[in-house]
Design a protein around this motif. Structure first.
Motif, mmCIF file in Angstrom:
data_model
loop_
_atom_site.group_PDB
_atom_site.id
_atom_site.type_symbol
_atom_site.label_atom_id
_atom_site.label_comp_id
_atom_site.label_asym_id
_atom_site.label_seq_id
_atom_site.Cartn_x
_atom_site.Cartn_y
_atom_site.Cartn_z
ATOM 1 N N SER A 178 55.188 85.071 18.636
ATOM 2 C CA SER A 178 56.536 84.973 19.085
ATOM 3 C C SER A 178 56.758 86.501 19.112
ATOM 4 N N ILE A 179 57.061 87.651 20.141
ATOM 5 C CA ILE A 179 57.305 88.761 20.019
ATOM 6 C C ILE A 179 58.630 89.062 20.013
ATOM 7 N N ASN A 180 59.529 88.156 20.647
ATOM 8 C CA ASN A 180 61.152 88.584 20.581
ATOM 9 C C ASN A 180 61.647 88.857 19.415
ATOM 10 N N PRO A 181 62.009 90.123 18.834
ATOM 11 C CA PRO A 181 62.562 90.175 17.685
ATOM 12 C C PRO A 181 63.815 89.685 17.318
ATOM 13 N N ASN A 182 64.721 89.424 18.351
ATOM 14 C CA ASN A 182 65.855 88.552 18.271
ATOM 15 C C ASN A 182 65.890 87.336 18.057
ATOM 16 N N GLY A 183 64.636 86.652 18.254
ATOM 17 C CA GLY A 183 64.706 85.198 18.255
ATOM 18 C C GLY A 183 63.765 84.498 17.169
ATOM 19 N N PHE A 184 63.568 83.120 17.302
ATOM 20 C CA PHE A 184 62.777 82.670 16.552
ATOM 21 C C PHE A 184 62.229 81.184 17.084
ATOM 22 N N PRO A 185 60.916 81.061 16.842
ATOM 23 C CA PRO A 185 60.170 80.092 17.382
ATOM 24 C C PRO A 185 60.884 78.671 16.804
ATOM 25 N N ARG A 186 60.976 77.637 17.591
ATOM 26 C CA ARG A 186 61.751 76.404 17.501
ATOM 27 C C ARG A 186 60.704 75.617 16.689
ATOM 28 N N ALA A 187 61.056 74.640 15.983
ATOM 29 C CA ALA A 187 60.529 73.742 15.025
ATOM 30 C C ALA A 187 59.374 72.931 15.886
ATOM 31 N N ASP A 188 59.731 72.504 17.010
ATOM 32 C CA ASP A 188 58.951 71.698 17.762
ATOM 33 C C ASP A 188 57.544 72.643 18.464
ATOM 34 N N ALA A 189 58.077 74.196 18.341
ATOM 35 C CA ALA A 189 56.881 74.990 18.960
ATOM 36 C C ALA A 189 55.864 75.154 17.820
ATOM 37 N N ILE A 190 56.444 75.109 16.441
ATOM 38 C CA ILE A 190 55.395 75.356 15.474
ATOM 39 C C ILE A 190 54.586 74.005 15.229
ATOM 40 N N GLU A 191 55.033 73.060 15.542
ATOM 41 C CA GLU A 191 54.599 71.700 15.506
ATOM 42 C C GLU A 191 53.462 71.523 16.405
ATOM 43 N N ALA A 192 53.684 71.928 17.844
ATOM 44 C CA ALA A 192 52.919 71.795 18.810
ATOM 45 C C ALA A 192 51.682 72.981 18.516
ATOM 46 N N GLY A 193 51.915 74.016 17.967
ATOM 47 C CA GLY A 193 50.813 74.765 17.583
ATOM 48 C C GLY A 193 49.970 74.230 16.586
ATOM 49 N N ARG A 194 50.290 73.455 15.402
ATOM 50 C CA ARG A 194 49.637 72.794 14.561
ATOM 51 C C ARG A 194 48.672 71.762 15.166
ATOM 52 N N GLU A 195 49.384 70.886 16.129
ATOM 53 C CA GLU A 195 48.595 69.886 17.002
ATOM 54 C C GLU A 195 47.389 70.540 17.659
ATOM 55 N N LEU A 196 47.599 71.751 18.201
ATOM 56 C CA LEU A 196 46.565 72.465 19.036
ATOM 57 C C LEU A 196 45.404 73.078 18.158
ATOM 58 N N GLY A 197 46.096 73.529 16.983
ATOM 59 C CA GLY A 197 45.242 74.245 16.150
ATOM 60 C C GLY A 197 45.425 75.585 15.798
ATOM 61 N N CYS A 198 46.511 75.908 16.220
ATOM 62 C CA CYS A 198 46.827 77.426 16.051
ATOM 63 C C CYS A 198 48.206 77.682 15.323
ATOM 64 N N ASP A 199 48.252 78.832 14.645
ATOM 65 C CA ASP A 199 49.654 78.969 14.047
ATOM 66 C C ASP A 199 50.600 79.997 15.098
#
Length: 213
Positions: A178-199
């Motif tokens: 997540s390259i936007n220095p002013n934002g943060f990935p949402r919890a559902d994005a982090i969870e989607a990454g886990r489901e796919l097998g990535c951080d």
């Protein structure tokens, strides 16, 4: 005159750095910039810009200074980026072109959405064999030989849909950055990454990974 050339000329006419802009044939426009040399820019409506497309433009306009992918969703393949770098031609979005006009050398300009983030990677001493596969996808090896494939997302708050879309369009990655220095990935994005097998990581977290921590 194609739609993207027409819109580019209209937008450039409102740019304070631009003295004039004119269509010179095909997808090419000539831009006169106050206090700087004229710029020959190619304005492409392609969804995907690859090396073969760049070669065709270069054969038609060998003195081109900048290659612009006008569509917001435009994807740049690594071969095209390398070709432009070898020929010392700037590249990127309409926003990149606009922000580069009036600067010292438009031929060194790169896609503004990914410029700063990718420069951090290029300057890292913890990696080797860096290969830019697309504008937002690169692969590398860590100092210990471990390979990684990384995708960049630029949304302010990346969602699960952004993570899945990147994966579906470009294939599996080990890390979504997540390259936007002013934002943060949402919890559902982090969870989607886990489901796919990535951080799904931000820069400080990725930096630690690159250093083998």
């Amino acid at each position: 005159m194609k739609w993207q050339v027409k819109y580019a000329l209209e937008n450039l006419s409102r740019d304070q750095d631009v003295a004039s802009a004119a269509h010179v044939g095909g997808d090419a426009i000539q831009i006169a910039v106050h206090g700087h040399p004229d710029v020959l820019a190619i304005i492409s409506d392609a969804h995907i810009i690859d090396r073969e497309l760049i070669r065709k433009y270069f054969l038609e306009f060998p003195v081109m200074d900048f290659m612009c992918g006008y569509r917001k969703e435009c994807i740049w393949e690594g071969g095209a980026i390398r070709f432009l770098k070898e020929k010392n031609i700037g590249w990127g979005s309409a926003g990149t072109l606009s922000s580069a006009l009036g600067k010292d050398d438009i031929r060194t300009a790169t896609h503004k959405e990914y410029r700063f983030a990718y420069r951090l990677i290029e300057q890292s001493r913890s990696i080797s064999d860096l290969n830019r596969e697309f504008d937002r996808i690169f692969s590398l090896k860590l100092w210990n030989g471990k390979p990684l494939r990384v995708g960049m997302v630029r949304e302010y708050e990346p969602t699960a849909d952004a993570i899945r879309t990147l994966w579906e369009r470009f294939g599996p990655v080990d890390i979504v950055w997540s390259i936007n220095p002013n934002g943060f990935p949402r919890a559902d994005a982090i969870e989607a990454g886990r489901e796919l097998g990535c951080d799904v990581l931000q820069w400080d977290e990725l930096k630690s990974v690159l250093k083998g921590r």
